[in-house]
Every structure is written in C-alpha cells, then in structure tokens.
Scaffold this active site. Structure first.
Site, PDB file in Angstrom:
ATOM      1  N   ARG A  35       0.804  -1.219   0.000  1.00 46.33           N
ATOM      2  CA  ARG A  35       0.000   0.000   0.000  1.00 46.33           C
ATOM      3  C   ARG A  35       0.839   1.273   0.000  1.00 46.33           C
ATOM      4  O   ARG A  35       0.522   2.226  -0.685  1.00 46.33           O
ATOM      5  CB  ARG A  35      -0.923   0.007   1.221  1.00 46.33           C
ATOM      6  CG  ARG A  35      -2.199  -0.754   0.974  1.00 46.33           C
ATOM      7  CD  ARG A  35      -2.939  -0.989   2.260  1.00 46.33           C
ATOM      8  NE  ARG A  35      -2.127  -1.791   3.182  1.00 46.33           N
ATOM      9  CZ  ARG A  35      -2.520  -2.193   4.369  1.00 46.33           C
ATOM     10  NH1 ARG A  35      -3.700  -1.841   4.804  1.00 46.33           N
ATOM     11  NH2 ARG A  35      -1.751  -2.932   5.131  1.00 46.33           N
ATOM     12  N   HIS A  81       3.277 -26.354  11.836  1.00 48.52           N
ATOM     13  CA  HIS A  81       4.653 -26.832  12.014  1.00 48.52           C
ATOM     14  C   HIS A  81       4.731 -28.164  12.777  1.00 48.52           C
ATOM     15  O   HIS A  81       5.429 -29.084  12.354  1.00 48.52           O
ATOM     16  CB  HIS A  81       5.490 -25.783  12.739  1.00 48.52           C
ATOM     17  CG  HIS A  81       5.482 -24.438  12.084  1.00 48.52           C
ATOM     18  ND1 HIS A  81       5.399 -24.276  10.720  1.00 48.52           N
ATOM     19  CD2 HIS A  81       5.553 -23.177  12.590  1.00 48.52           C
ATOM     20  CE1 HIS A  81       5.415 -22.977  10.433  1.00 48.52           C
ATOM     21  NE2 HIS A  81       5.506 -22.296  11.545  1.00 48.52           N
TER      22      HIS A  81
HETATM   23  C1  BG6 Z   1       6.097 -18.902  12.442  1.00 49.32           C
HETATM   24  C2  BG6 Z   1       5.231 -18.474  13.600  1.00 49.32           C
HETATM   25  O1  BG6 Z   1       5.349 -19.619  11.507  1.00 49.32           O
HETATM   26  O2  BG6 Z   1       7.155 -19.726  12.928  1.00 49.32           O
HETATM   27  C3  BG6 Z   1       6.046 -17.749  14.647  1.00 49.32           C
HETATM   28  O3  BG6 Z   1       4.206 -17.630  13.127  1.00 49.32           O
HETATM   29  C4  BG6 Z   1       7.225 -18.615  15.079  1.00 49.32           C
HETATM   30  O4  BG6 Z   1       5.259 -17.440  15.771  1.00 49.32           O
HETATM   31  C5  BG6 Z   1       8.006 -19.081  13.863  1.00 49.32           C
HETATM   32  O5  BG6 Z   1       8.057 -17.839  15.933  1.00 49.32           O
HETATM   33  C6  BG6 Z   1       9.074 -20.087  14.264  1.00 49.32           C
HETATM   34  O6  BG6 Z   1       9.885 -20.358  13.163  1.00 49.32           O
HETATM   35  P1  BG6 Z   1      11.394 -20.821  13.369  1.00 49.32           P
HETATM   36  O7  BG6 Z   1      11.864 -21.123  11.987  1.00 49.32           O
HETATM   37  O8  BG6 Z   1      12.115 -19.698  14.032  1.00 49.32           O
HETATM   38  O9  BG6 Z   1      11.346 -22.033  14.256  1.00 49.32           O
END
Ligand code: BG6
Length: 517
Positions: free
Chosen positions: A69, A274
């Site tokens: 934006r 995850h």
């Molecule tokens: C993201 C989440 O998908 O993954 C975050 O939204 C989190 O809250 C992050 O901190 C963690 O990723 P990584 O790669 O640092 O383990």
C-alpha cells in the site's frame, strides 16, 4: 519431477566459496510479492532470494515486483531491501552483489482491492521489459495478512492474472504459480472456503501452500534418516517405540505481533502447521515413490488416522499455558497480557502440550506428545523417540538403577544433529549402568552452512517441485482434527500460567508421561 529432498544446495562451506555462476537450470520468472512492506518480505523472502542469487540458483533474468500500500519509488524500495539483506541474508560476505540484485527489483504501490492496481500489474507483466526476459513465467506470493488472501485471489482471477499465460502456444509453456503463506484458514470451514476460492482461480498444481518448517534441512532429514537406515527404520513402530515427543520451544514471545497472535494462539500459529508437519513426517509410511504426490498421500493418511478427540476427552488430552512476567537469557520480559494489543484478561494459549494417537497398524498404542511454547527457557525443537524397555530388567536384581531408557533425539534446531541415548557399564568394580549419548552434529560434520528454509522453498516453487508444500486435503484434514481444540477451552482445559523463561506450566506432566529431560 525431481525429488525435492535431494538438496540442490550441496556443496562446500558457503562462507569460503566464490559466488556460483547464475543457474541456467532455474527458469527466469517474475516474482510478484503482495505484502512487500511486511516483515516476512524483509526478513525472509528477499534475503532468501538474494542468497539464491549468490548461490547461482536464481536465473539472471529474474524480476521481483513488490506490491504494497505505501507509496514509494523503485529506488526507495531497493534502499529498504538493501538494509534487510544486510541484516538478514546468509551471504553477507557477498553484499557487493547487491548492486546486481537490485536491478531485478521493482515496486508497485496499490491497495489490494484497487482494480486499477491489477490492471497495472497486468500491463507490467505483459510489457516487453518483463514478458520477454522472463519468458512469461510468473510466481505470485501472498505475504499479506490472511484477510487479504481472498480479495487478492479474486482479483487475480478477475483480471486474468492467474491465466496470464494460458494458450500462448509456446514451448515450454510459461507457468503461473501462487505461494500462499500460513495460516491457511483458521479452522476447517475457513480453510475449505479459502481452498475453494483459490481453486476457482488456480488449478491445484499451480498452488503452493507454504509451511517453512518443511524447508528446514533437518526436517527433511527425518524422512531420509528413517528410510535410509535399517537399524532405525526397522524399529520405527509400536513393537519397539514406547512414545514419541515432538517439541518446539521458543525463547521469543509474540514479537510485536500481538494482534495476530491473540487471534491465532499457539494452536493455530504452531501446532496445526509446524508440529503437524513434524508429526506426519515422523509417522508416515514409506511412500511408493520419492515424489510429491506419493509423499503427500502418506502424510494425509497419518492425519486421517488420528484418533478423533471427544470434547469430554479434552481435559486428558491438552494442557494450555500462558507466560507471565519473567526473564529470558538474563533479560527481563513482560507477561503475555502486558504485551501490546493483548487484552488484560486474555485466555489465549502461548503454550500447549497435547497427546495424540495415530490409529494405524504401525502406531496404535504409541502416544505422540506435541509441545509448543513461547518464552520458554531456550529455543529448541526436538523429535524424541523413546524406545520400550526390555520386559525384564536383569540388572535391577543387582540393586542397580536397572535399564536406561533408549532414546533417539533428532535435534531440528539449534545445534542440529541426532543423538542416541543408551546405558553402559560404569567402569569399576560395582555393577552400575550409566546413561551416555552418541552424538552426531551437522556443524561438526559439514562446514557448509545449510540454506535457510525460505531459500529452499522459493527455489522449489520456481522449479515447480511441490513436494515440500501442503496439499489441500492435508490442510483440511489437519483442521478437521483440530476442531475440538479450537472452541472455548476455559473450563475444559483452564489456562495454566508459567513464568517467562521457564519450561512451561507444571501441570503439563498431567498429560501422560512427563516430558523426558
Ligand atoms: C512462524 C510463527 O510460523 O514460525 C512464529 O508464526 C514462530 O510465531 C516461527 O516464531 C518459528 O519459526 P522458526 O523457523 O524460528 O522455528
């Protein structure tokens, strides 16, 4: 289709090698990033694209068109990205190459509901400056807050941008793909709606639903390790495994994303995506072939085998926590309810421990414990396989501590590696068994720094390999299982408070076995 799990990044220590010549294998394309002013673009996407260029994995005729934006010029945008690359890229010793990189970068200011904006994008993509060098290939990246996903997708459809390459008669046919960031929906109904919207405009093979955990080298290694080592692969079942513990501990809090996190909570932010990815890769059957559809088929079967949780099972299935004021790494941090944009009586979980069961021949009877927490004592992601004891412990008779639980610990991050715990006779006259660890460390074994998850995934989307992306049924099945956990849990699983910088609420051990130390 190439096997995505054969890393295109193998090589010597990247900090010591010269930049690789530009790839002729990766196709030229325009990457249109919606949400170009956001954190994700600055911290992850653009640094990853720069690193790909340094590693020779970006075609020299790549164009990157940032869309957001805020009004700004191409030059201003390039200047902002220079700062991001300096701070967040892996290849900071090749910053001299930024001048080459910035020639690929363009900016287009618009609001995501503005028809003129989409007409302008179309004109740009079809212009000689973009169409010819990129051979018409386009990859859209939705890096905006999720509320913009549907308006953008609909507009890409209405303005012919999703099919901008259809029927050109060229060989190879130019491609149009779209990467959709997480969260993909916030429950089953919204994920279905989003899938419907996406699939009204794009065909499934054009759609890349990203979960950056799949881009992590150590996550991919879960499958490779299991399926290439008979000594472990043969023990990977309920005959030998007692329990599986998957934990993602983070020392960070909500990092200025209070508004988003308050809506999402840890279940939507970490578990549905995850942790479920870690679980499905740990539990899935060997695929019939090592390619995208076969691997995704097996992951979906795991999700479909999850024992549904009844509402009255919730108290025995989940413990929720929220951090209070404390200290992380010696630094005082505020409690969740004092973070910006968090209501003072928020019931959102920043920690959960869940017990899930996979009802199939391989895993029936083996509990899987999933733990995720913010503001924990340290950052640590592990997959821990605890093996069953012997039915009879011989040495216990000698008045010793008996057997030592055998455990395989896959360290996803940090200190990436694998450890095996077992017992040995403590040297000396008396019969004592000591627990010891055999340890493999990536850092010691390889000098090369592994590519960042986003590098790997952007590269895969550019070359058209969807193995490491989620399919629509995968997303829907995971939300389906999560349904009972997404309602009001205040009574069935009341929030337990834990001090920031600790390992979560004490009550977590009420769910099945305590977390192994
Ligand atoms: C993201 C989440 O998908 O993954 C975050 O939204 C989190 O809250 C992050 O901190 C963690 O990723 P990584 O790669 O640092 O383990």
């Amino acid at each position: 289709m190439t096997s995505s799990l054969q890393s295109p990044f193998q090589g010597a220590g990247l900090s010591e090698v010269q930049p690789t010549p530009p790839s002729t294998d990766t196709p030229p394309l325009t990457i249109v990033i919606f949400g170009a002013s956001g954190d994700l673009t600055h911290r992850k996407l653009v640094p990853a694209l720069f690193d790909l260029m340094v590693d020779g994995l970006l075609h020299p005729e790549t164009r990157i068109l940032g869309v957001a934006r805020s009004p700004k010029t191409h030059e201003e945008f390039r200047g902002e990205l220079r700062a991001s690359v300096q701070t967040f890229a892996r290849s900071t010793n090749h910053l001299d190459l930024f001048s080459e990189f910035e020639k690929k970068i363009f900016y287009h200011p618009m609001t995501f509901d503005d028809p003129n904006g989409y007409t302008a994008i179309r004109t740009t993509l079809l212009s000689d400056e973009f169409r010819k060098p990129t051979r018409g290939n386009v990859l859209y990246y939705l890096a905006t807050p999720p509320s913009y996903f549907v308006p953008i997708i609909r507009n890409l459809g209405s303005f012919g941008l999703a099919k901008i390459n259809e029927d050109t008669g060229e060989t190879p046919a130019p491609f149009t793909r779209i990467i959709v960031e997480k969260p993909f929906g916030r429950d089953l109904a919204s994920a279905r709606d989003l899938n419907r919207e996406v699939l009204q405009v794009f065909a499934e093979p054009q759609v890349y639903r990203i979960d950056h955990y799949l881009g992590k080298e150590t996550v991919q290694n879960i499958v490779v390790f299991r399926l290439s080592n008979p000594v472990f692969g043969n023990l990977w079942n309920n005959v030998f495994v007692k329990s599986v513990h998957i934990s993602v501990h983070e020392s960070v809090g909500v990092e200025g994303r209070g508004g988003y996190f308050e809506e999402a909570g840890i279940l939507r932010d970490m578990v549905q995506n995850h942790l479920f990815q870690l679980m499905t890769l740990t539990a899935m059957e060997p695929p019939v072939a090592f390619e995208a559809e076969s691997i995704r088929d097996e992951k979906v079967k795991v999700l479909r085998s999850l024992k549904p949780v009844r509402i009255d099972d919730l108290p025995r299935t989940i413990v929720r926590g929220q951090y209070t004021v404390g200290e992380v790494d010696g630094v005082p941090v505020q409690g969740y309810r004092n973070e910006p944009k968090i209501p003072p009586l928020s019931d959102t979980s920043t920690f959960v421990r869940m017990k899930v069961e996979i009802q199939n021949w391989r895993w029936a009877g083996v509990p899987f414990y999933l733990t995720a927490g913010k503001r924990m004592s340290k950052r640590e992601t592990l997959v821990r396989i605890v093996f069953k004891d012997f039915p009879f412990a011989l040495f216990r008779l000698a008045g010793t501590p008996g057997t030592v639980p055998n455990e395989l610990i896959i360290r996803i991050q940090p200190n990436e590696g694998i450890a095996l715990r077992f017992g040995i006779k403590k040297p000396g006259g008396s019969l004592m068994i000591d627990p010891v660890e055999m340890n493999f460390s990536y850092q010691q074994a390889y000098r090369a720094q592994a590519p960042e998850a986003y590098e790997r995934l952007l590269h895969d989307a550019i070359v058209g390999d969807s193995t490491l992306f989620a399919r629509n049924d995968e997303v829907e099945n995971s939300w389906n299982f999560m349904a009972p956990f997404l309602g009001d849990l205040t009574k069935l699983s009341p929030l337990r408070f834990y001090t920031a910088g600790t390992d979560g609420p004490e009550e977590q051990d009420r769910i099945g076995e305590p977390s192994p130390a």
